[in-house]
Design a protein around this motif. Structure first.
Motif, PDB file in Angstrom:
ATOM      1  N   ILE A 140      47.061  41.720  39.150  1.00 38.51           N
ATOM      2  CA  ILE A 140      47.673  40.434  39.510  1.00 38.51           C
ATOM      3  C   ILE A 140      48.895  40.158  38.642  1.00 38.51           C
ATOM      4  N   ARG A 141      48.791  40.413  37.353  1.00 42.97           N
ATOM      5  CA  ARG A 141      49.949  40.180  36.480  1.00 42.97           C
ATOM      6  C   ARG A 141      51.118  41.078  36.876  1.00 42.97           C
ATOM      7  N   GLU A 142      50.824  42.338  37.111  1.00 44.82           N
ATOM      8  CA  GLU A 142      51.885  43.289  37.449  1.00 44.82           C
ATOM      9  C   GLU A 142      52.562  42.948  38.774  1.00 44.82           C
ATOM     10  N   ASN A 143      51.788  42.565  39.765  1.00 43.79           N
ATOM     11  CA  ASN A 143      52.340  42.347  41.099  1.00 43.79           C
ATOM     12  C   ASN A 143      52.787  40.919  41.378  1.00 43.79           C
ATOM     13  N   HIS A 144      52.410  39.962  40.535  1.00 39.56           N
ATOM     14  CA  HIS A 144      52.732  38.568  40.847  1.00 39.56           C
ATOM     15  C   HIS A 144      53.334  37.763  39.702  1.00 39.56           C
ATOM     16  N   PHE A 145      53.206  38.223  38.451  1.00 42.68           N
ATOM     17  CA  PHE A 145      53.596  37.371  37.332  1.00 42.68           C
ATOM     18  C   PHE A 145      54.742  37.883  36.468  1.00 42.68           C
ATOM     19  N   TYR A 146      54.887  39.186  36.309  1.00 43.71           N
ATOM     20  CA  TYR A 146      55.918  39.683  35.407  1.00 43.71           C
ATOM     21  C   TYR A 146      57.302  39.306  35.904  1.00 43.71           C
ATOM     22  N   ASN A 147      58.192  38.996  34.964  1.00 42.14           N
ATOM     23  CA  ASN A 147      59.583  38.639  35.235  1.00 42.14           C
ATOM     24  C   ASN A 147      59.704  37.401  36.125  1.00 42.14           C
ATOM     25  N   GLN A 148      58.779  36.473  35.951  1.00 42.02           N
ATOM     26  CA  GLN A 148      58.770  35.226  36.723  1.00 42.02           C
ATOM     27  C   GLN A 148      58.857  34.029  35.786  1.00 42.02           C
ATOM     28  N   VAL A 149      59.460  32.967  36.259  1.00 49.10           N
ATOM     29  CA  VAL A 149      59.454  31.680  35.572  1.00 49.10           C
ATOM     30  C   VAL A 149      58.841  30.675  36.532  1.00 49.10           C
ATOM     31  N   PHE A 150      57.884  29.905  36.034  1.00 43.17           N
ATOM     32  CA  PHE A 150      57.194  28.920  36.870  1.00 43.17           C
ATOM     33  C   PHE A 150      57.565  27.512  36.429  1.00 43.17           C
ATOM     34  N   GLN A 151      57.899  26.676  37.388  1.00 52.55           N
ATOM     35  CA  GLN A 151      58.333  25.314  37.096  1.00 52.55           C
ATOM     36  C   GLN A 151      57.168  24.379  36.789  1.00 52.55           C
ATOM     37  N   SER A 152      55.961  24.765  37.218  1.00 49.60           N
ATOM     38  CA  SER A 152      54.800  23.904  36.981  1.00 49.60           C
ATOM     39  C   SER A 152      53.539  24.758  36.947  1.00 49.60           C
ATOM     40  N   LEU A 153      52.470  24.171  36.416  1.00 49.14           N
ATOM     41  CA  LEU A 153      51.176  24.852  36.406  1.00 49.14           C
ATOM     42  C   LEU A 153      50.640  24.994  37.829  1.00 49.14           C
ATOM     43  N   ASP A 154      50.982  24.057  38.704  1.00 43.04           N
ATOM     44  CA  ASP A 154      50.585  24.171  40.120  1.00 43.04           C
ATOM     45  C   ASP A 154      51.183  25.422  40.751  1.00 43.04           C
ATOM     46  N   GLN A 155      52.413  25.728  40.389  1.00 45.43           N
ATOM     47  CA  GLN A 155      53.056  26.930  40.915  1.00 45.43           C
ATOM     48  C   GLN A 155      52.352  28.187  40.387  1.00 45.43           C
ATOM     49  N   VAL A 156      51.937  28.175  39.129  1.00 47.92           N
ATOM     50  CA  VAL A 156      51.170  29.290  38.561  1.00 47.92           C
ATOM     51  C   VAL A 156      49.882  29.468  39.349  1.00 47.92           C
ATOM     52  N   GLU A 157      49.189  28.354  39.608  1.00 45.18           N
ATOM     53  CA  GLU A 157      47.926  28.416  40.344  1.00 45.18           C
ATOM     54  C   GLU A 157      48.125  28.947  41.762  1.00 45.18           C
ATOM     55  N   LEU A 160      48.675  32.691  41.486  1.00 44.92           N
ATOM     56  CA  LEU A 160      47.407  33.297  41.104  1.00 44.92           C
ATOM     57  C   LEU A 160      46.461  33.375  42.299  1.00 44.92           C
ATOM     58  N   CYS A 161      46.353  32.292  43.035  1.00 45.44           N
ATOM     59  CA  CYS A 161      45.467  32.279  44.214  1.00 45.44           C
ATOM     60  C   CYS A 161      45.932  33.264  45.276  1.00 45.44           C
ATOM     61  N   GLN A 162      47.243  33.378  45.468  1.00 45.72           N
ATOM     62  CA  GLN A 162      47.764  34.369  46.418  1.00 45.72           C
ATOM     63  C   GLN A 162      47.346  35.773  46.007  1.00 45.72           C
ATOM     64  N   GLY A 163      47.461  36.077  44.732  1.00 45.87           N
ATOM     65  CA  GLY A 163      47.063  37.398  44.236  1.00 45.87           C
ATOM     66  C   GLY A 163      45.579  37.653  44.401  1.00 45.87           C
ATOM     67  N   LEU A 164      44.762  36.651  44.090  1.00 44.84           N
ATOM     68  CA  LEU A 164      43.309  36.800  44.246  1.00 44.84           C
ATOM     69  C   LEU A 164      42.922  36.964  45.711  1.00 44.84           C
ATOM     70  N   ILE A 165      43.518  36.177  46.588  1.00 46.46           N
ATOM     71  CA  ILE A 165      43.226  36.269  48.025  1.00 46.46           C
ATOM     72  C   ILE A 165      43.632  37.639  48.557  1.00 46.46           C
ATOM     73  N   GLN A 166      44.785  38.112  48.108  1.00 47.30           N
ATOM     74  CA  GLN A 166      45.253  39.437  48.538  1.00 47.30           C
ATOM     75  C   GLN A 166      44.248  40.523  48.151  1.00 47.30           C
ATOM     76  N   LEU A 167      43.733  40.467  46.925  1.00 48.46           N
ATOM     77  CA  LEU A 167      42.741  41.454  46.495  1.00 48.46           C
ATOM     78  C   LEU A 167      41.413  41.282  47.226  1.00 48.46           C
ATOM     79  N   CYS A 168      40.988  40.042  47.425  1.00 50.39           N
ATOM     80  CA  CYS A 168      39.717  39.789  48.131  1.00 50.39           C
ATOM     81  C   CYS A 168      39.738  40.338  49.552  1.00 50.39           C
TER      82      CYS A 168
END
Length: 191
Positions: A140-157, A160-168
């Motif tokens: 999830i970190r490699e495919n969704h988080f590296y080299n990213q800037v998030f404007q809010s914790l909601d955006q992080v969530e 994160l949920c997109q990555g988890l759903i993709q794996l599920c």
């Protein structure tokens, strides 16, 4: 060890045994810069920020089934772990679950409410290489988080949920990331 834990259940319980592994991952607004590709002669520009806001993902994987259950929660503590264990118990109610965890204090708390269809086993201290869920966090970190800037914790969530759903939704990928040899000790229908 699995056999000893399996013997602790009610002899009348005929649900199939399911080996799972669970862990928590912290995700936040602190940007992590990693190498990236760019056309020859162009230096890539990568954003970075130092905002210390976090959310926690709880995940438990059943590699043999290629299934995972997960929650995003605000903290890593006993109260949140109790919510997560309840979630696992409900989603895998047709199984007797043996759940591998690390030795985090909230996994061993006296206030932990372990549902009747779950037994906990702990991996040796300082051995994250034995935890299959670590590969989920890495993916999830490699495919969704590296080299990213998030404007809010909601955006992080959201990310994160997109990555988890993709794996599920990808049983084969989930199985390939997490089906460690020590989780192949018993056939799924063993009682």
């Amino acid at each position: 060890m699995v056999e000893q834990v399996n013997q602790s259940r009610d002899p009348c319980d005929r649900r199939p045994l399911l080996l799972m592994a669970g862990d928590e991952g912290r995700f936040g607004r602190i940007g992590e810069v990693r190498a990236c590709w760019s056309p020859e002669g162009i230096r890539p520009t990568v954003p970075k920020q130092q905002v210390r806001q976090y959310i926690y993902a709880y995940a438990a994987v059943a590699p043999e089934l290629g299934q995972m259950t997960c929650l995003t929660l605000p903290y890593a503590n006993t109260k949140m772990m109790n919510l997560f264990l309840s979630q696992i118990s409900l989603e895998f109610a047709d199984y007797f679950v043996i759940l591998q965890l690390d030795k985090a204090s909230w996994h061993r708390s006296n206030c932990l409410n372990v549902p009747e269809n779950i037994r906990l086993i702990f991996q040796p201290a300082h051995s994250p290489e034995l935890m299959p869920v670590e590969h989920i966090w890495e993916d999830i970190r490699e495919n969704h988080f590296y080299n990213q800037v998030f404007q809010s914790l909601d955006q992080v969530e959201d990310v994160l949920c997109q990555g988890l759903i993709q794996l599920c939704s990808d049983c084969d990928r989930l199985r390939s990331l997490t089906f460690f040899p020590h989780l192949r000790v018993l056939p799924l229908n063993a009682t």
